[in-house]
Design a protein around this motif. Structure first.
Motif, PDB file in Angstrom:
ATOM      1  N   LEU A 198      -1.691  21.069 -21.824  1.00 50.50           N
ATOM      2  CA  LEU A 198      -1.145  20.626 -23.220  1.00 50.50           C
ATOM      3  C   LEU A 198       0.145  21.282 -23.477  1.00 50.50           C
ATOM      4  N   LEU A 199       1.129  20.632 -23.894  1.00 44.61           N
ATOM      5  CA  LEU A 199       2.233  21.285 -24.399  1.00 44.61           C
ATOM      6  C   LEU A 199       2.459  20.751 -25.781  1.00 44.61           C
ATOM      7  N   ASP A 200       2.512  21.957 -26.687  1.00 45.13           N
ATOM      8  CA  ASP A 200       2.515  21.608 -28.101  1.00 45.13           C
ATOM      9  C   ASP A 200       1.304  20.564 -28.477  1.00 45.13           C
ATOM     10  N   GLY A 201       0.233  20.540 -27.868  1.00 46.53           N
ATOM     11  CA  GLY A 201      -0.891  19.905 -28.219  1.00 46.53           C
ATOM     12  C   GLY A 201      -0.869  18.398 -27.475  1.00 46.53           C
ATOM     13  N   HIS A 202       0.337  18.235 -26.795  1.00 47.41           N
ATOM     14  CA  HIS A 202       0.213  17.018 -25.986  1.00 47.41           C
ATOM     15  C   HIS A 202      -0.061  17.176 -24.451  1.00 47.41           C
ATOM     16  N   PRO A 203      -0.629  16.159 -23.984  1.00 46.18           N
ATOM     17  CA  PRO A 203      -0.564  16.200 -22.348  1.00 46.18           C
ATOM     18  C   PRO A 203       0.476  16.180 -21.765  1.00 46.18           C
ATOM     19  N   ARG A 224       2.258  27.602 -27.057  1.00 46.60           N
ATOM     20  CA  ARG A 224       2.674  26.365 -26.821  1.00 46.60           C
ATOM     21  C   ARG A 224       2.069  25.505 -25.720  1.00 46.60           C
ATOM     22  N   ILE A 225       1.598  26.352 -24.765  1.00 47.51           N
ATOM     23  CA  ILE A 225       0.749  25.764 -23.788  1.00 47.51           C
ATOM     24  C   ILE A 225      -0.717  26.136 -23.633  1.00 47.51           C
ATOM     25  N   ALA A 226      -1.598  25.236 -23.211  1.00 42.17           N
ATOM     26  CA  ALA A 226      -2.946  25.411 -23.071  1.00 42.17           C
ATOM     27  C   ALA A 226      -3.794  24.595 -22.013  1.00 42.17           C
ATOM     28  N   GLU A 227      -4.721  25.127 -21.292  1.00 36.60           N
ATOM     29  CA  GLU A 227      -5.412  24.130 -20.419  1.00 36.60           C
ATOM     30  C   GLU A 227      -6.515  23.522 -21.171  1.00 36.60           C
ATOM     31  N   HIS A 228      -6.524  22.345 -20.713  1.00 36.38           N
ATOM     32  CA  HIS A 228      -7.430  21.442 -21.105  1.00 36.38           C
ATOM     33  C   HIS A 228      -8.200  20.398 -20.080  1.00 36.38           C
ATOM     34  N   GLY A 229      -9.158  20.946 -19.674  1.00 36.45           N
ATOM     35  CA  GLY A 229      -9.732  20.433 -18.308  1.00 36.45           C
ATOM     36  C   GLY A 229      -8.772  20.454 -17.289  1.00 36.45           C
TER      37      GLY A 229
END
Length: 224
Positions: A201-206, A192-197
């Motif tokens: 992102l939580l569930d694809g939303h910042p 559900r979380i990812a680093e984007h720069g």
């Protein structure tokens, strides 16, 4: 149908390992759907290593290596060998070099005993008292080469009481560190979380502000 393999977590430790134990307990209780596949330490005598079966522990005396880079390279190879989906620094007290971070970037988490960006580094509790802060706490963030400067995913707060010592404040923060780390690990292993720069992102939303741990141990949206 065969069950999918559980997400794999490697844990880096230096001390007593209470945050590691929180992860182990959550897995045992069935609230963290993951498997700890290795525990790695820069100290031969780290008490945390006693919290897992001997086959999962790896330790070296980091001070015996010719350079920080040499130790980091061996550590990185050992961590990579267990093929983790996530690497969690749970009381790991060495600064990870840029090469190590690059190898696991985006799946490398750290728990830090302050409300980042306040008080990166050491002596966080004493520094909060010296600043007359009214609240203190802990943060879980993505790791980047700059010390404690990665994007913060979630935080937990505690009050600072009149007459607190650094040890008293440390003990209060530790009580929220454990559920905070488990809650973020639950998000991580669920994808559900990812680093984007510089953004989480939580569930694809910042996330524009870190999540906050509420009194029930649930992560809720933070406020600016």
């Amino acid at each position: 149908m065969p069950q999918s393999p559980l997400p794999r977590i490697a844990v880096l430790v230096s001390g007593r390992g209470s945050n590691l134990q929180a992860l182990v307990d959550a897995i045992t209780a069935g609230t963290l759907a993951a498997e700890i596949v290795g525990v790695f330490s820069d100290r031969l005598d780290a008490a945390a290593l006693q919290r897992v079966p001997p086959g999962l522990g790896w330790s070296r005396d980091a001070k015996s290596y010719a350079s920080r880079e040499a130790f980091d390279a061996e550590l990185a190879d050992a961590v990579a060998a267990c093929a983790p989906d996530w690497v969690v620094c749970a009381g790991y007290l060495r600064i990870l070099g840029a090469a190590f971070v690059a190898r696991f970037r985006g799946r490398l988490l750290n728990i830090h005993p302050s409300l980042l960006p306040k008080y990166r580094g050491l002596r966080t509790h004493a520094r909060a008292l010296e600043a007359d802060d009214r609240e203190h706490g802990a943060s879980v963030h993505f790791v980047i080469p700059e010390l404690d400067a990665g994007t913060v995913i979630a935080q937990a707060t505690v009050p600072v009481h009149a007459g607190d010592s650094a040890d008293m404040l440390s003990a209060r923060v530790l009580q929220v560190e454990h559920p905070l780390l488990v809650a973020v690990a639950q998000l991580a292993v669920a994808g559900r979380i990812a680093e984007h720069g510089a953004t989480v992102l939580l569930d694809g939303h910042p996330l524009f502000t870190p999540l906050r741990l509420d009194s029930a141990g649930t992560l809720v949206p933070g406020t600016k």
